[in-house]
Scaffold this motif. Structure first.
Motif, PDB file in Angstrom:
ATOM      1  N   PHE A 214      34.798  39.573  51.126  1.00  0.00           N
ATOM      2  CA  PHE A 214      34.091  40.744  50.603  1.00  0.00           C
ATOM      3  C   PHE A 214      34.363  41.022  49.135  1.00  0.00           C
ATOM      4  O   PHE A 214      33.914  42.040  48.597  1.00  0.00           O
ATOM      5  N   GLY A 215      35.120  40.151  48.472  1.00  0.00           N
ATOM      6  CA  GLY A 215      35.410  40.378  47.071  1.00  0.00           C
ATOM      7  C   GLY A 215      36.373  41.545  46.877  1.00  0.00           C
ATOM      8  O   GLY A 215      37.173  41.878  47.752  1.00  0.00           O
ATOM      9  N   THR A 216      36.272  42.189  45.724  1.00  0.00           N
ATOM     10  CA  THR A 216      37.166  43.298  45.382  1.00  0.00           C
ATOM     11  C   THR A 216      37.192  44.393  46.455  1.00  0.00           C
ATOM     12  O   THR A 216      38.262  44.924  46.768  1.00  0.00           O
ATOM     13  N   PRO A 217      36.036  44.784  47.040  1.00  0.00           N
ATOM     14  CA  PRO A 217      36.098  45.825  48.073  1.00  0.00           C
ATOM     15  C   PRO A 217      36.954  45.462  49.279  1.00  0.00           C
ATOM     16  O   PRO A 217      37.421  46.354  49.990  1.00  0.00           O
ATOM     17  N   GLY A 218      37.158  44.173  49.540  1.00  0.00           N
ATOM     18  CA  GLY A 218      38.036  43.785  50.628  1.00  0.00           C
ATOM     19  C   GLY A 218      39.459  44.255  50.397  1.00  0.00           C
ATOM     20  O   GLY A 218      40.150  44.677  51.327  1.00  0.00           O
ATOM     21  N   GLN A 219      39.908  44.189  49.153  1.00  0.00           N
ATOM     22  CA  GLN A 219      41.230  44.684  48.798  1.00  0.00           C
ATOM     23  C   GLN A 219      41.248  46.205  48.710  1.00  0.00           C
ATOM     24  O   GLN A 219      42.219  46.855  49.114  1.00  0.00           O
ATOM     25  N   GLN A 220      40.165  46.773  48.191  1.00  0.00           N
ATOM     26  CA  GLN A 220      40.141  48.212  47.957  1.00  0.00           C
ATOM     27  C   GLN A 220      40.011  49.036  49.222  1.00  0.00           C
ATOM     28  O   GLN A 220      40.268  50.244  49.200  1.00  0.00           O
ATOM     29  N   GLN A 221      39.623  48.399  50.330  1.00  0.00           N
ATOM     30  CA  GLN A 221      39.424  49.138  51.577  1.00  0.00           C
ATOM     31  C   GLN A 221      40.408  48.741  52.667  1.00  0.00           C
ATOM     32  O   GLN A 221      40.205  49.075  53.844  1.00  0.00           O
ATOM     33  N   VAL A 222      41.493  48.076  52.303  1.00  0.00           N
ATOM     34  CA  VAL A 222      42.532  47.797  53.274  1.00  0.00           C
ATOM     35  C   VAL A 222      43.313  49.087  53.523  1.00  0.00           C
ATOM     36  O   VAL A 222      43.349  49.980  52.669  1.00  0.00           O
ATOM     37  N   VAL A 223      43.901  49.209  54.693  1.00  0.00           N
ATOM     38  CA  VAL A 223      44.679  50.406  55.027  1.00  0.00           C
ATOM     39  C   VAL A 223      45.759  50.640  53.968  1.00  0.00           C
ATOM     40  O   VAL A 223      46.508  49.733  53.603  1.00  0.00           O
ATOM     41  N   GLY A 224      45.813  51.864  53.445  1.00  0.00           N
ATOM     42  CA  GLY A 224      46.837  52.229  52.469  1.00  0.00           C
ATOM     43  C   GLY A 224      46.553  51.805  51.047  1.00  0.00           C
ATOM     44  O   GLY A 224      47.442  51.889  50.184  1.00  0.00           O
ATOM     45  N   SER A 225      45.319  51.395  50.752  1.00  0.00           N
ATOM     46  CA  SER A 225      44.999  50.958  49.388  1.00  0.00           C
ATOM     47  C   SER A 225      45.047  52.134  48.414  1.00  0.00           C
ATOM     48  O   SER A 225      44.830  53.292  48.803  1.00  0.00           O
ATOM     49  N   PRO A 226      45.321  51.864  47.139  1.00  0.00           N
ATOM     50  CA  PRO A 226      45.335  52.947  46.145  1.00  0.00           C
ATOM     51  C   PRO A 226      44.021  53.712  46.093  1.00  0.00           C
ATOM     52  O   PRO A 226      44.022  54.938  45.954  1.00  0.00           O
ATOM     53  N   LEU A 227      42.881  53.013  46.204  1.00  0.00           N
ATOM     54  CA  LEU A 227      41.595  53.706  46.133  1.00  0.00           C
ATOM     55  C   LEU A 227      41.422  54.667  47.298  1.00  0.00           C
ATOM     56  O   LEU A 227      41.026  55.822  47.108  1.00  0.00           O
ATOM     57  N   LEU A 228      41.730  54.228  48.506  1.00  0.00           N
ATOM     58  CA  LEU A 228      41.567  55.108  49.663  1.00  0.00           C
ATOM     59  C   LEU A 228      42.578  56.244  49.646  1.00  0.00           C
ATOM     60  O   LEU A 228      42.264  57.371  50.039  1.00  0.00           O
ATOM     61  N   ASN A 229      43.785  55.968  49.182  1.00  0.00           N
ATOM     62  CA  ASN A 229      44.761  57.048  49.049  1.00  0.00           C
ATOM     63  C   ASN A 229      44.246  58.115  48.089  1.00  0.00           C
ATOM     64  O   ASN A 229      44.417  59.315  48.336  1.00  0.00           O
ATOM     65  N   ARG A 230      43.623  57.669  47.022  1.00  0.00           N
ATOM     66  CA  ARG A 230      43.068  58.616  46.050  1.00  0.00           C
ATOM     67  C   ARG A 230      41.900  59.385  46.643  1.00  0.00           C
ATOM     68  O   ARG A 230      41.803  60.609  46.482  1.00  0.00           O
ATOM     69  N   LEU A 231      41.009  58.696  47.354  1.00  0.00           N
ATOM     70  CA  LEU A 231      39.858  59.377  47.953  1.00  0.00           C
ATOM     71  C   LEU A 231      40.274  60.374  49.027  1.00  0.00           C
ATOM     72  O   LEU A 231      39.654  61.430  49.176  1.00  0.00           O
ATOM     73  N   ASN A 232      41.317  60.047  49.778  1.00  0.00           N
ATOM     74  CA  ASN A 232      41.716  60.889  50.894  1.00  0.00           C
ATOM     75  C   ASN A 232      42.703  61.988  50.499  1.00  0.00           C
ATOM     76  O   ASN A 232      42.975  62.885  51.303  1.00  0.00           O
ATOM     77  N   ALA A 233      43.214  61.915  49.281  1.00  0.00           N
ATOM     78  CA  ALA A 233      44.209  62.898  48.859  1.00  0.00           C
ATOM     79  C   ALA A 233      43.655  64.316  48.905  1.00  0.00           C
ATOM     80  O   ALA A 233      44.368  65.261  49.219  1.00  0.00           O
ATOM     81  N   GLY A 234      42.374  64.478  48.610  1.00  0.00           N
ATOM     82  CA  GLY A 234      41.754  65.797  48.645  1.00  0.00           C
ATOM     83  C   GLY A 234      40.963  66.041  49.906  1.00  0.00           C
ATOM     84  O   GLY A 234      40.149  66.973  49.954  1.00  0.00           O
ATOM     85  N   GLY A 235      41.188  65.219  50.939  1.00  0.00           N
ATOM     86  CA  GLY A 235      40.414  65.320  52.170  1.00  0.00           C
ATOM     87  C   GLY A 235      39.315  64.272  52.190  1.00  0.00           C
ATOM     88  O   GLY A 235      38.867  63.781  51.151  1.00  0.00           O
ATOM     89  N   GLU A 236      38.860  63.935  53.379  1.00  0.00           N
ATOM     90  CA  GLU A 236      37.885  62.855  53.531  1.00  0.00           C
ATOM     91  C   GLU A 236      36.476  63.268  53.126  1.00  0.00           C
ATOM     92  O   GLU A 236      35.615  62.408  52.934  1.00  0.00           O
ATOM     93  N   THR A 237      36.233  64.559  53.016  1.00  0.00           N
ATOM     94  CA  THR A 237      34.897  65.049  52.674  1.00  0.00           C
ATOM     95  C   THR A 237      34.942  65.880  51.401  1.00  0.00           C
ATOM     96  O   THR A 237      36.011  66.302  50.955  1.00  0.00           O
ATOM     97  N   VAL A 238      33.764  66.102  50.844  1.00  0.00           N
ATOM     98  CA  VAL A 238      33.615  66.933  49.648  1.00  0.00           C
ATOM     99  C   VAL A 238      32.905  68.222  50.048  1.00  0.00           C
ATOM    100  O   VAL A 238      31.857  68.167  50.715  1.00  0.00           O
ATOM    101  N   PRO A 239      33.436  69.372  49.688  1.00  0.00           N
ATOM    102  CA  PRO A 239      32.790  70.639  50.057  1.00  0.00           C
ATOM    103  C   PRO A 239      31.351  70.708  49.564  1.00  0.00           C
ATOM    104  O   PRO A 239      31.020  70.217  48.484  1.00  0.00           O
ATOM    105  N   GLY A 240      30.501  71.313  50.390  1.00  0.00           N
ATOM    106  CA  GLY A 240      29.102  71.478  50.020  1.00  0.00           C
ATOM    107  C   GLY A 240      28.191  70.365  50.479  1.00  0.00           C
ATOM    108  O   GLY A 240      26.978  70.434  50.282  1.00  0.00           O
ATOM    109  N   VAL A 241      28.762  69.323  51.093  1.00  0.00           N
ATOM    110  CA  VAL A 241      27.993  68.184  51.587  1.00  0.00           C
ATOM    111  C   VAL A 241      28.190  68.080  53.094  1.00  0.00           C
ATOM    112  O   VAL A 241      29.311  68.178  53.592  1.00  0.00           O
TER     113      VAL A 241
END
Length: 311
Positions: A214-241
């Motif tokens: 899957f290229g770069t997204p394969g690394q970015q979407q592994v459990v505990g990746s920096p990107l997912l940690n950053r996305l989930n730090a404020g919750g899995e959803t964005v208010p208003g959506v």
């Protein structure tokens, strides 16, 4: 001796493709490619009072908009929505030649990418960059249609691209998000070893196989990746959506399958198992895109109704 030769051959292909990908990577453009295919990208379309939000479809890794949404785009358009989809995150690569799956249409760029065959594979770029491209698409759709907001539907990595887009841009231009097989908390990529036995024979870990497939997204979407940690730090959803997350118990790529659902949906947000009410539905990860029940879930989510789902 034969095994050593096979390992050397595969390793050589991986190195050659990686080098070619660097040398032949396409130049960035102001707008990602907008393909023409049934149901999508009619720039003369204008939203109706009943369907005021255009729908932007976001594909996953190793595929493109037309292949991903051949079923879904016409169905969404038939319900009165203006529908748009772009090809995001291109990189050259050689698909499925090592594991003997050439021409099978398997989702994923394959073991070594597509450079040596001179074809372009999409959805394998950096997720942050793809999110920036998605922003360009959303802005173009809003300008063309006059709609202040859009709805976003993402399959697999496409859902993660949507999440990054919302974190970077906020919710001002989006009413709702529908995800199909998106790993909110990352995937262990457990099914890739079976799908790509030649890569597994090299002794690669699941995440390393995912990076080849899957290229770069394969690394970015592994459990505990920096990107997912950053996305989930404020919750899995964005208010208003409003969010609808669809998962399949037969998903062999996004594992554990529960990661494709929100941890604790609140308000109007919903988690849906594809098999709830239809245990005979065996659509796997790629199959979510061709499954009529999954499509009905998307249509119901967009309309915010409780229509009966086919089984």
């Amino acid at each position: 001796m034969w095994i050593r030769k096979q390992v050397a051959r595969i390793a050589g292909l991986i190195l050659a493709a990686a080098t070619a990908a660097v040398l032949q990577a396409p130049a960035a453009t102001a707008m990602p490619p907008i393909p023409a295919f049934p149901g999508a990208n009619d720039w003369a379309c204008r939203p109706s009072a009943e369907r005021p939000q255009p729908v932007v479809l976001v594909h996953g890794s190793g595929t493109d908009a037309a292949n991903s949404f051949a079923l879904l785009a016409p169905l969404v358009r038939a319900e009165g929505y203006c529908v748009f989809a772009a090809n995001l995150g291109p990189t050259p690569g050689l698909r499925d030649v090592v594991s003997g799956q050439a021409g099978s249409g398997t989702v994923g760029i394959g073991p070594v990418g597509a450079a040596m065959l001179g074809r372009t594979i999409y959805g394998v770029g950096d997720i942050d960059h793809m999110a920036a491209d998605l922003n360009d698409v959303v802005q173009a759709v809003r300008k063309a249609t006059g709609a202040p907001k859009v709805a976003l539907v993402g399959h697999s990595t496409g859902g993660t691209v949507i999440r990054q887009y919302l974190r970077a841009q906020g919710a001002d231009a989006v009413t709702q998000v529908v995800t199909l097989g998106t790993p909110y908390r990352g995937s262990t990529w457990a099914g890739l070893r079976k799908n790509y036995p030649d890569l597994a024979s090299l002794g690669l870990e699941n995440a390393q196989i995912a990076a080849q497939v899957f290229g770069t997204p394969g690394q970015q979407q592994v459990v505990g990746s920096p990107l997912l940690n950053r996305l989930n730090a404020g919750g899995e959803t964005v208010p208003g959506v409003r969010y609808t997350a669809l998962a399949s118990r037969a998903d062999e790529i996004i594992t554990p399958q529960e990661t494709a659902l929100l941890t604790a949906p609140t308000g109007d947000n919903r988690d849906i198992w594809l098999q709830d009410g239809c245990p005979a539905d065996t659509a796997d990860h790629a199959g979510l895109l061709g499954d009529k029940r999954a499509a009905a879930v998307v249509l119901s989510a967009l309309a915010n109704d409780n229509r009966a789902l086919p089984c």
